[in-house]
Design an enzyme around this catalytic site. Structure first.
Site, PDB file in Angstrom:
ATOM      1  N   ASP A  50       0.791  -1.231   0.000  1.00  0.00           N
ATOM      2  CA  ASP A  50       0.000   0.000   0.000  1.00  0.00           C
ATOM      3  C   ASP A  50       0.822   1.279   0.000  1.00  0.00           C
ATOM      4  OD1 ASP A  50       0.990  -0.120   2.516  1.00  0.00           O
ATOM      5  OD2 ASP A  50      -0.927   0.041   3.544  1.00  0.00           O
ATOM      6  N   ARG A 284      -5.045   4.518   6.566  1.00  0.00           N
ATOM      7  CA  ARG A 284      -5.297   4.306   5.142  1.00  0.00           C
ATOM      8  C   ARG A 284      -6.491   5.110   4.667  1.00  0.00           C
ATOM      9  NH1 ARG A 284      -4.034  -0.933   3.366  1.00  0.00           N
ATOM     10  NH2 ARG A 284      -5.271  -0.297   1.581  1.00  0.00           N
ATOM     11  N   TYR A 292       0.582  -3.821  11.078  1.00  0.00           N
ATOM     12  CA  TYR A 292       1.594  -4.861  10.887  1.00  0.00           C
ATOM     13  C   TYR A 292       1.995  -5.343  12.269  1.00  0.00           C
ATOM     14  CZ  TYR A 292       2.532  -3.697   5.988  1.00  0.00           C
ATOM     15  OH  TYR A 292       2.442  -3.503   4.638  1.00  0.00           O
ATOM     16  N   PRO A 368       7.922  -6.091   4.833  1.00  0.00           N
ATOM     17  CA  PRO A 368       7.075  -5.025   4.296  1.00  0.00           C
ATOM     18  C   PRO A 368       7.182  -3.716   5.065  1.00  0.00           C
ATOM     19  CG  PRO A 368       5.763  -6.494   5.644  1.00  0.00           C
ATOM     20  CD  PRO A 368       7.155  -7.049   5.644  1.00  0.00           C
TER      21      PRO A 368
END
Ligand code: FAD
Length: 700
Positions: A50, A284, A292, A368
């Site tokens: 993302d 987001r 995470y 990530p």
């Protein structure tokens, strides 16, 4: 059985994730015949990567869709650090800006990977229909089953040395199986693409579909680009490997709409709890928040793999609740979740014979947390795509393809080194006090985070010397190595001094890095532009002429001499431009001058070649800019920011991907010409004149 269909294509791209789509975008923008095949029958809808870094958004702008990203995404502004206090309770210990201030006109954004893939697909369709008879669209449900390179043909420009057999899958075969979800909402999971999963594997799919006749096609390609993800089939078909090791950290990822009293849920946060592990919060779009979470309960077995069946959204979520305690965290809606085992690996080779290339996750995997996977993957093919396209068009020499590996493998190695350090700092337990040597020092973590942000922006990418980048070599390393290098060393030092002088002409335009953007004002109509807005990704090299004070007669004489050489029939510009194409079709020339805009006249003060005339379209008004104030958007101070002298000016050559290739003096025409001699397939001087490549210039 039925004889399989056979076909030819210039470029075959395997895999339609971010890396594959970026490669296809270059082919579309450069008018190259290409196909992109993808084993999945649907695109992804939620989840996955993302984070978009500043450089990626600049690239999107050059392709024509950054506005969509900018509008729809969530913009990251601030990072909050949360650590245990003396009592072991988490508290906010620091705030830092998310994107390093001033490095780009774009700041880091977050948005669903599926939206990004959508825009790519639209953009590829638009440009490929415009530039070629065959629009490029993703061909889904197709799996390659063999790849053979005819080694006798790899250096032949006309040959199609790579043969790939493709097989069409059935609807059922191409649909990923979803793990049973026990979450509160029926969220889709991303496990089918996760490194924790081994089933649904290509061999299996092929075995099933081989019984069906007539679904096979033999494709003969000039180039193949394998963008088929971490478990890359292409990589295995080439016999190449990833090197490195998996760590023990397993991470869960959840996209939820949180119900919480944690005060910083709309900031990006790095949370270290005293005993329960770490968590990253990423706010987001659409009220979503991504978490995470390190999963301490799931431990890899002897083979290094974790038991996937143990990983559920509830397990991931409970871990998050513990880390954020005493704050409360709950959710009703989960959009997507997955789990990850962090491995840090890089491919031992990025290509075979510069005919088949690997890019993206197929050649590097890492955690990530720095949000780099998608960015670095797209930037790989952003580096490669134009090179392949220009070699296919006969503009560039095939040798330039070697720079793909030399430029990008180092980036992956740097990324993995960074990720390694960062993962350790992120996943470790915070130190209780100065004597706690096992624990992680939170000041060190903060410093790493700040450095990491610079790295993560993509702005630090600095390509080394090659046929495409003229700068001094690493002679210091040479000197360390051997006695026989004394001569080399002297040579290198001379080159180094020569380069230093050139670089001094534009201290803010480092050779090897992407050209930073400043505002300049159009000479023709006074509109302010970010210079980067004029650098479209259309496969053209660019010469940026800092013409200096063009109203000074002495300086104008220098600019006139430079332009006369450019315009001469034997110049590289005339030789490389096809007879039936516009003079700016291969190399675009942009001018930025430093005289007052209002006293300067486009047609009077600038040689024709800087604003070429077309019989049907008239003068080109889009190429000459002033470093001057605008009415509504201030003063960009281009010369000052770029460190260029307003009296003398200088010349900068940009590659089609906007990385600075060469810097030199306005009088240094021959040196600039030798740059183009080095990377382009320039027809010889006399030959060019004989075959009449010279285009008549129209005089005003
Ligand atoms: P991919 O996106 O993996 O694309 C490869 C494509 O090739 C896929 O569409 C695949 O179906 C297709 N393919 C594979 N094999 C074949 C074949 N044999 N034939 C034809 N097609 C094939 N990054 C982050 O920054 N944040 C995250 O939260 C994050 N989460 C992730 C979660 C998961 C489960 C995974 C797998 C990755 C995640 N990543 C994340 C990493 C990020 O998604 C990747 O780094 C990025 O997508 C890499 O792009 P790519 O194009 O190289 O590969």
């Amino acid at each position: 059985g039925v004889k399989p269909k056979e076909s030819k294509v210039d470029v075959l791209i395997v895999g339609a994730g971010p890396a594959g789509l970026m490669a296809a975008a270059w082919m579309a923008h450069c008018g190259i015949s290409a196909r992109i095949v993808e084993k999945r029958n649907t695109k992804i809808f939620t989840g996955q990567a993302d984070g978009l870094n500043s450089r990626t958004i600049e690239i999107f702008d050059s392709l024509g869709f950054s506005d969509r990203v900018w509008k729809e995404s969530n913009h990251m502004q601030e990072i909050c650090m949360w650590n245990p206090n003396a009592e072991g309770v988490i508290h906010r210990s620091d705030r830092i800006p998310d994107t390093v201030v001033g490095i780009s006109r774009y700041q880091q954004c977050v948005l669903n990977q599926s939206r990004i893939e959508r825009w790519f697909i639209d953009n590829i369709k638009k440009y490929s229909s415009q530039n070629n008879n065959n629009a490029i669209s993703v061909e889904r449900g197709i799996l390659p089953e063999s790849l053979v390179i005819d080694e006798s043909n790899v250096e032949d420009d006309e040959a199609y040395p790579v043969t790939v057999a493709l097989r069409t899958l059935t609807e059922e075969e191409a649909t990923p199986v979803q793990a049973a979800t026990a979450s509160k909402s029926a969220a889709s999971d991303g496990l089918f693409r996760s490194n924790l999963v081994q089933d649904d594997d290509e061999a299996d799919l092929l075995r099933k579909s081989q019984s069906r006749p007539g679904t096979k096609e033999i494709v003969h390609a000039k180039y193949v680009i394998g963008c088929d993800g971490a478990r890359s089939w292409t990589r295995r078909a080439l016999g190449l490997e990833l090197e490195g090791e998996a760590t023990d950290y397993i991470w869960g990822v959840m996209d939820i709409i949180p119900i919480t009293d944690f005060p910083d849920i709309r900031h990006r946060c790095a949370v270290h709890s005293a005993e329960n592990g770490s968590l990253m919060v990423i706010p987001r779009e659409n009220r979503l928040v991504r978490l995470y979470i390190q999963l301490k309960e799931v431990v890899p077995d002897a083979s290094g793999r974790a038991d996937r069946s143990k990983i559920t959204p509830d397990l991931i979520f409970r871990a998050a609740q513990k880390i954020l305690a005493p704050y409360k965290l709950d959710y009703e809606y989960c959009d997507w979740w997955t789990a990850y085992q962090i491995g840090q690996r890089v491919g031992n080779s990025y290509d075979v014979h510069n005919r088949v290339f690997l890019a993206g996750d197929a050649v590097h995997t890492h955690s990530p947390k720095a949000g780099q996977g998608m960015n670095v993957s797209m930037q790989d093919t952003f580096n490669l795509g134009w090179k392949v396209a220009l070699v296919l068009k006969g503009i560039c020499k095939r040798e330039i393809l070697a720079t793909y590996q030399s430029e990008r493998r180092r980036i992956a190695q740097d990324l993995i080194e960074f990720d390694h350090k960062f993962s350790r700092l992120f996943s470790g337990r915070p130190a209780k006090d100065l004597m706690d040597a096992e624990g992680i020092d939170m000041e060190e973590f903060k410093r790493a985070f700040m450095r990491g942000n610079m790295f993560a922006s993509g702005m630090q990418v600095d390509y080394g010397p090659s046929d495409l980048v003229v700068k001094s070599g690493n002679w210091r390393e040479l000197g360390d190595r051997s006695e026989k290098s004394a001569k080399l060393l002297t040579k290198a030092k001379i080159a180094d001094d020569k380069f230093a002088k050139k670089q001094a002409l534009a201290t803010g335009i480092p050779v090897g890095k992407r050209l930073a953007s400043v505002k300049v004002v159009s000479q023709a109509d006074a509109r302010p532009w970010h210079l980067q807005e004029r650098l479209k990704s259309d496969g053209r090299f660019r010469i940026v002429l800092f013409a200096g004070k063009i109203l000074s007669p002495q300086q104008k004489a220098r600019v006139d001499r430079f332009c006369a050489k450019l315009d001469a029939p034997e110049s590289f510009l005339r030789r490389i431009t096809p007879a039936d194409k516009a003079i700016d079709s291969v190399i675009d020339i942009l001018t930025i001058h430093a005289s007052p805009r209002k006293d300067t006249e486009l047609l009077r003060d600038f040689p024709d070649i800087l604003h070429p005339f077309d019989q049907h379209l008239g003068w080109d008004y889009t190429k000459v800019y002033a470093d001057d104030v605008s009415y509504h958007e201030g003063f960009g101070n281009a010369y000052k920011n770029y460190g260029v002298d307003k009296e003398k000016g200088c010349v900068v050559v940009l590659r089609p991907d906007h990385y600075v290739a060469w810097v030199g003096d306005i009088d240094d025409f021959e040196d600039m010409e030798s740059y183009f001699e080095g990377c382009m397939r320039l027809p010889a001087v006399s030959a060019a004149q004989d075959v009449g490549i010279v285009v008549e210039t129209v005089s005003s």
